[in-house]
Write a protein that holds these residues in place. Structure first.
Motif, mmCIF file in Angstrom:
data_model
loop_
_atom_site.group_PDB
_atom_site.id
_atom_site.type_symbol
_atom_site.label_atom_id
_atom_site.label_comp_id
_atom_site.label_asym_id
_atom_site.label_seq_id
_atom_site.Cartn_x
_atom_site.Cartn_y
_atom_site.Cartn_z
ATOM 1 N N ALA A 118 11.257 2.781 5.390
ATOM 2 C CA ALA A 118 10.344 3.827 5.857
ATOM 3 C C ALA A 118 9.461 3.358 7.008
ATOM 4 C CB ALA A 118 9.474 4.312 4.701
ATOM 5 N N GLY A 119 9.701 2.148 7.492
ATOM 6 C CA GLY A 119 8.943 1.648 8.632
ATOM 7 C C GLY A 119 7.648 0.938 8.283
ATOM 8 N N TYR A 120 7.439 0.588 7.023
ATOM 9 C CA TYR A 120 6.223 -0.117 6.611
ATOM 10 C C TYR A 120 6.448 -1.629 6.572
ATOM 11 C CZ TYR A 120 4.279 4.358 5.210
ATOM 12 O OH TYR A 120 3.812 5.648 5.205
ATOM 13 N N ASP A 121 5.476 -2.370 7.092
ATOM 14 C CA ASP A 121 5.464 -3.829 7.019
ATOM 15 C C ASP A 121 4.808 -4.194 5.690
ATOM 16 O OD1 ASP A 121 4.787 -6.544 7.179
ATOM 17 O OD2 ASP A 121 4.274 -6.433 9.306
ATOM 18 N N LEU A 122 5.591 -4.674 4.734
ATOM 19 C CA LEU A 122 5.077 -4.963 3.403
ATOM 20 C C LEU A 122 3.864 -5.886 3.436
ATOM 21 C CD1 LEU A 122 7.935 -3.811 2.762
ATOM 22 C CD2 LEU A 122 8.036 -5.459 0.906
ATOM 23 N N ASN A 123 3.864 -6.835 4.324
ATOM 24 C CA ASN A 123 2.783 -7.813 4.389
ATOM 25 C C ASN A 123 1.463 -7.192 4.842
ATOM 26 O OD1 ASN A 123 2.198 -10.569 3.871
ATOM 27 N ND2 ASN A 123 2.039 -10.935 6.070
ATOM 28 N N ARG A 124 1.489 -5.988 5.352
ATOM 29 C CA ARG A 124 0.267 -5.312 5.814
ATOM 30 C C ARG A 124 -0.166 -4.182 4.878
ATOM 31 N NH1 ARG A 124 0.527 -9.417 8.122
ATOM 32 N NH2 ARG A 124 0.813 -9.763 10.331
ATOM 33 N N GLU A 125 0.493 -4.026 3.748
ATOM 34 C CA GLU A 125 0.247 -2.897 2.855
ATOM 35 C C GLU A 125 -0.383 -3.275 1.512
ATOM 36 O OE1 GLU A 125 0.895 0.449 3.613
ATOM 37 O OE2 GLU A 125 1.223 -0.371 5.615
ATOM 38 N N TRP A 126 -0.722 -4.532 1.297
ATOM 39 C CA TRP A 126 -1.131 -4.982 -0.037
ATOM 40 C C TRP A 126 -2.332 -4.233 -0.591
ATOM 41 C CZ3 TRP A 126 1.514 -7.996 -3.340
ATOM 42 C CH2 TRP A 126 2.676 -8.570 -2.823
ATOM 43 N N ASP A 127 -3.293 -3.872 0.239
ATOM 44 C CA ASP A 127 -4.492 -3.176 -0.248
ATOM 45 C C ASP A 127 -4.335 -1.666 -0.285
ATOM 46 O OD1 ASP A 127 -5.800 -5.592 -0.550
ATOM 47 O OD2 ASP A 127 -6.715 -5.512 1.434
ATOM 48 N N ILE A 128 -3.286 -1.132 0.325
ATOM 49 C CA ILE A 128 -3.138 0.326 0.421
ATOM 50 C C ILE A 128 -1.761 0.807 -0.023
ATOM 51 C CG2 ILE A 128 -4.892 0.626 2.227
ATOM 52 C CD1 ILE A 128 -2.618 0.603 4.305
ATOM 53 N N ALA A 129 -1.026 -0.041 -0.710
ATOM 54 C CA ALA A 129 0.357 0.279 -1.099
ATOM 55 C C ALA A 129 0.415 1.467 -2.049
ATOM 56 C CB ALA A 129 0.997 -0.931 -1.759
ATOM 57 N N THR A 130 1.429 2.295 -1.855
ATOM 58 C CA THR A 130 1.728 3.391 -2.782
ATOM 59 C C THR A 130 3.219 3.331 -3.109
ATOM 60 O OG1 THR A 130 2.341 5.037 -1.108
ATOM 61 C CG2 THR A 130 -0.019 4.852 -1.638
ATOM 62 N N PRO A 131 3.612 3.918 -4.229
ATOM 63 C CA PRO A 131 5.043 3.950 -4.552
ATOM 64 C C PRO A 131 5.872 4.700 -3.514
ATOM 65 C CG PRO A 131 3.732 4.506 -6.477
ATOM 66 C CD PRO A 131 2.793 4.468 -5.302
ATOM 67 N N VAL A 138 3.619 -2.408 -4.791
ATOM 68 C CA VAL A 138 2.910 -1.824 -5.941
ATOM 69 C C VAL A 138 3.314 -2.552 -7.219
ATOM 70 C CG1 VAL A 138 2.637 0.265 -7.347
ATOM 71 C CG2 VAL A 138 2.634 0.428 -4.849
ATOM 72 N N ALA A 139 4.610 -2.770 -7.406
ATOM 73 C CA ALA A 139 5.108 -3.434 -8.612
ATOM 74 C C ALA A 139 4.626 -4.880 -8.685
ATOM 75 C CB ALA A 139 6.636 -3.381 -8.647
ATOM 76 N N VAL A 140 4.682 -5.597 -7.566
ATOM 77 C CA VAL A 140 4.243 -6.988 -7.571
ATOM 78 C C VAL A 140 2.744 -7.074 -7.840
ATOM 79 C CG1 VAL A 140 3.904 -9.022 -6.103
ATOM 80 C CG2 VAL A 140 6.146 -7.942 -6.250
ATOM 81 N N ASN A 141 1.958 -6.176 -7.261
ATOM 82 C CA ASN A 141 0.517 -6.163 -7.556
ATOM 83 C C ASN A 141 0.271 -6.010 -9.053
ATOM 84 O OD1 ASN A 141 -1.000 -6.633 -5.201
ATOM 85 N ND2 ASN A 141 -0.693 -4.537 -4.490
#
Length: 172
Positions: A118-131, A138-141
């Motif tokens: 979907a074009g998301y950089d996982l390393n930049r989403e840790w505080d705002i991740a959604t399923p 989200v699962a790793v958090n």
């Protein structure tokens, strides 16, 4: 033909490695998430014996698809960790180890450089991740929080690599 910055490390190789390790008596694997394209994100659990007060070790790799070296490093680390050396056995007896060998299997399968399908950089989403954007984060958090609450988190390794430029490679 493959064109890549480094030696390719496909999703199928990670899956085979996980299956091999999960067959060992001191290891298990489980799916903790489905990617946006329906691929499994798997967690390996490695420990030997039931000693109280074990250390908590978390290892994850391949948030960025182009960082093939992180998968190769993770594979080497896992092969050592499940091996017969005195040091590896000692670590398994002293620690509960959790490993997510491939955080971004969609991005890897698609040949993306840094992002998931979907074009998301996982390393930049840790505080705002959604399923809906990065289900693996989200699962790793959630897994990390549960692991920290039950065992504690003594070591966290997030494996990355970077390609060297021509000038850097010449100096290296």
């Amino acid at each position: 033909h493959h064109f890549a910055y480094s030696f390719v490390y496909p999703v199928e190789r990670a899956d085979a490695l996980i299956d091999t390790i999960a067959a060992l008596p001191f290891a298990t694997s489980r799916v903790i998430a489905q990617t946006l394209q329906g691929r499994d994100v798997e967690l390996l659990e490695i420990t030997e014996g039931q000693a109280p007060g074990k250390l908590g070790v978390w290892i994850q790799a391949r948030q960025h698809p182009a960082e093939c070296g992180s998968s190769w490093s993770c594979e080497g680390l896992l092969e050592w960790l499940v091996g017969d050396s005195v040091e590896a056995r000692g670590l398994r007896q002293a620690a509960e180890i959790r490993v997510v060998p491939m955080m971004n299997p969609d991005g890897v399968a698609l040949g993306n450089y840094r992002t998931n399908s979907a074009g998301y950089d996982l390393n930049r989403e840790w505080d705002i991740a959604t399923p809906q954007n990065v289900p693996s984060v989200v699962a790793v958090n959630a897994e990390l929080a549960a692991f920290d609450a039950s065992v504690g988190l003594d070591l966290f390794l997030d494996l990355h690599t970077h390609r060297l430029g021509h000038a850097q490679a010449a100096e290296f």
